[in-house]
Design a protein around this motif. Structure first.
Motif, mmCIF file in Angstrom:
data_model
loop_
_atom_site.group_PDB
_atom_site.id
_atom_site.type_symbol
_atom_site.label_atom_id
_atom_site.label_comp_id
_atom_site.label_asym_id
_atom_site.label_seq_id
_atom_site.Cartn_x
_atom_site.Cartn_y
_atom_site.Cartn_z
ATOM 1 N N SER A 152 47.470 -12.500 -69.588
ATOM 2 C CA SER A 152 47.313 -13.028 -68.233
ATOM 3 C C SER A 152 47.176 -14.546 -68.264
ATOM 4 C CB SER A 152 46.075 -12.411 -67.573
ATOM 5 O OG SER A 152 44.890 -12.863 -68.226
ATOM 6 N N ASP A 153 47.509 -15.169 -67.138
ATOM 7 C CA ASP A 153 47.373 -16.622 -67.032
ATOM 8 C C ASP A 153 45.929 -17.061 -67.213
ATOM 9 O OD1 ASP A 153 50.079 -16.847 -66.558
ATOM 10 O OD2 ASP A 153 49.878 -16.934 -64.366
ATOM 11 N N VAL A 163 46.033 -5.130 -74.682
ATOM 12 C CA VAL A 163 46.461 -6.237 -75.526
ATOM 13 C C VAL A 163 45.370 -6.652 -76.503
ATOM 14 C CG1 VAL A 163 45.752 -8.011 -73.856
ATOM 15 C CG2 VAL A 163 47.538 -8.521 -75.521
ATOM 16 N N GLN A 201 50.814 -16.255 -78.130
ATOM 17 C CA GLN A 201 52.219 -15.931 -78.354
ATOM 18 C C GLN A 201 52.588 -14.553 -77.792
ATOM 19 O OE1 GLN A 201 53.200 -16.666 -82.572
ATOM 20 N NE2 GLN A 201 51.360 -17.928 -82.676
ATOM 21 N N ARG A 202 51.630 -13.903 -77.160
ATOM 22 C CA ARG A 202 51.856 -12.558 -76.644
ATOM 23 C C ARG A 202 51.775 -12.540 -75.120
ATOM 24 N NH1 ARG A 202 48.893 -8.688 -81.228
ATOM 25 N NH2 ARG A 202 49.831 -9.790 -83.019
ATOM 26 N N ASP A 203 52.053 -11.397 -74.560
ATOM 27 C CA ASP A 203 52.069 -11.248 -73.104
ATOM 28 C C ASP A 203 50.644 -11.045 -72.597
ATOM 29 O OD1 ASP A 203 52.816 -10.920 -70.502
ATOM 30 O OD2 ASP A 203 53.485 -8.836 -70.729
ATOM 31 N N THR A 206 42.034 -8.612 -68.900
ATOM 32 C CA THR A 206 43.126 -7.848 -69.518
ATOM 33 C C THR A 206 43.045 -6.400 -69.032
ATOM 34 O OG1 THR A 206 41.936 -6.990 -71.461
ATOM 35 C CG2 THR A 206 42.811 -9.237 -71.614
ATOM 36 N N ARG A 260 45.071 -16.983 -70.845
ATOM 37 C CA ARG A 260 45.794 -18.075 -71.495
ATOM 38 C C ARG A 260 45.058 -19.405 -71.283
ATOM 39 N NH1 ARG A 260 50.700 -17.880 -73.598
ATOM 40 N NH2 ARG A 260 51.028 -15.822 -72.664
#
Length: 391
Positions: A349-350, A256, A345-347, A252, A353
């Motif tokens: 990184s892949d 975030v 549910q937020r922005d 990140t 995630r």
């Protein structure tokens, strides 16, 4: 600071016929594991002579020192410097040692114990050159100890690749599958020859403790805390927050995760609870947590060592996808909460995630995964209420 290479390890093995133990450590949890393994081997009648290498982490620096060990054995020398475990073998040798039929494990040969986070090809190769047999003892390395090898290799390659283009990702995936399959064959050979001892704290995909190691780990945790009790009283009945070194690992940008950390502190304050933040030992900037208006413990001791030394535990522990949640639940039965579903549910990184999704699949029956801040608030309220009623 001194620098050591595999050539130095190989030379030490050749020049010291009585040597039977080598270990290396990067983080405090490794120290705990090595201390536990030494006690285990001593209890089983082995008189150990050898070396422990302290390794500087390649991205976040040095995190342990010689004083962190409690080996009680002057026959084991600790090298506190920089060590590079670079492969010293040629291409043909590398290929040979990965083949399933390759075997230099003659039981009549001299046996060397290697305390490591995972079996290592390079170490295996140098023992062959020294006419020795390696016996790997795998200690706990946190969450990475329980992730499938191919997936772990891929995530590692992606994490430390600066420009993750599609070509690089495909190449990393192919290489990870090849290395993972090769490593699996290597580990099967070791198990077949009874040269791999699983000394992790838990079994795969669960918090079922390892009966071989758990006593030694718990003793090591308790013995490792030598500080004042007053220093750790802040952990009792608090909401303990374990942050992670996501920014340091290029997962990140640091914003975030900090944002959701602030939300948790706000929840705790709204219901009148004390929050204590214990940063990841490899985090660089802990000042940002002090600025959130909560207590911060940035001491050198592992969280498990602290929990083992408390009279009463924290009310609950909150993190994202940290191994500390699994350890806290498995070793101390403390309620643990992951912020993973909220972050999905937020922005993000892949890479993060994927890591969170894998964590949820692996520990959905062990860790609480609220899907919203409102649900998180309600869970914390219930836990705190139940904790106050049990006092």
């Amino acid at each position: 600071m001194d620098k050591y290479f595999l050539e130095d390890v190989q030379e030490q093995i050749i020049n010291n016929e009585s040597l039977n133990f080598i270990a290396y450590a990067v983080i405090p949890l490794h120290v705990i594991g090595i201390n536990a393994i030494i006690r285990y081997l001593n209890d089983n009648g082995y008189k150990l002579r050898g070396y422990i290498y302290i390794i500087t982490h390649h991205t976040t620096g040095k995190h342990i020192s010689e004083n962190d060990f409690s080996i009680g054995n002057n026959l084991i020398k600790i090298y506190d410097g920089i060590i590079e475990f670079k492969n010293i073998r040629g291409i043909a040798d590398k290929i040979l040692t990965r083949l399933p039929f390759y075997n230099h494990y003659n039981c009549s040969k001299r046996r060397l114990f290697f305390a490591v986070p995972s079996p290592n090809y390079a170490i295996n190769a140098i023992t062959a050159k020294c006419n020795c047999v390696p016996h790997f003892i795998q200690y706990d390395d946190g969450y990475d100890s329980y992730v499938k090898r191919i997936k772990s290799l891929y995530e590692y390659k992606v994490m430390y690749t600066k420009n993750n283009s599609l070509v690089e990702r495909v190449y990393s995936a192919i290489k990870s599958v090849a290395e993972g399959c090769s490593l699996e064959l290597f580990i099967r050979r070791l198990k077949k020859n009874k040269l791999l001892t699983d000394f992790r704290m838990f079994s795969d995909n669960s918090i079922e403790v390892n009966p071989l190691s758990i006593k030694y780990y718990m003793d090591s945790f308790k013995n490792s805390y030598t500080g004042e009790f007053e220093e750790i009283r802040i952990f009792e009945r608090c909401i303990l927050f374990n942050t992670q070194c996501l920014m340091e690992n290029n997962i990140t940008d640091g914003k975030v995760d900090l944002e959701i950390y602030k939300e948790v502190v706000a929840i705790a304050k709204s219901i009148g609870c004390e929050v204590v933040v214990k940063p990841h030992p490899r985090e660089h900037n802990v000042e940002k947590y002090i600025n959130m208006g909560c207590k911060v413990y940035a001491g050198k001791y592992t969280q498990e060592s602290i929990l083992a030394s408390l009279r009463c535990c924290p009310s609950c522990i909150v993190s994202i996808h940290s191994s500390t949640l699994i350890n806290a639940k498995g070793l101390f039965n403390i309620p643990v909460i992951s912020l993973g579903r909220i972050l999905l549910q937020r922005d993000i990184s892949d890479l993060l995630r994927r890591q969170i999704s894998d964590y949820i699949k692996q520990y959905s029956d062990i860790v609480l995964f609220p899907e919203s801040i409102e649900e998180l608030t309600q869970i914390i309220k219930v836990i705190v209420l139940n904790n106050s009623m049990s006092q």
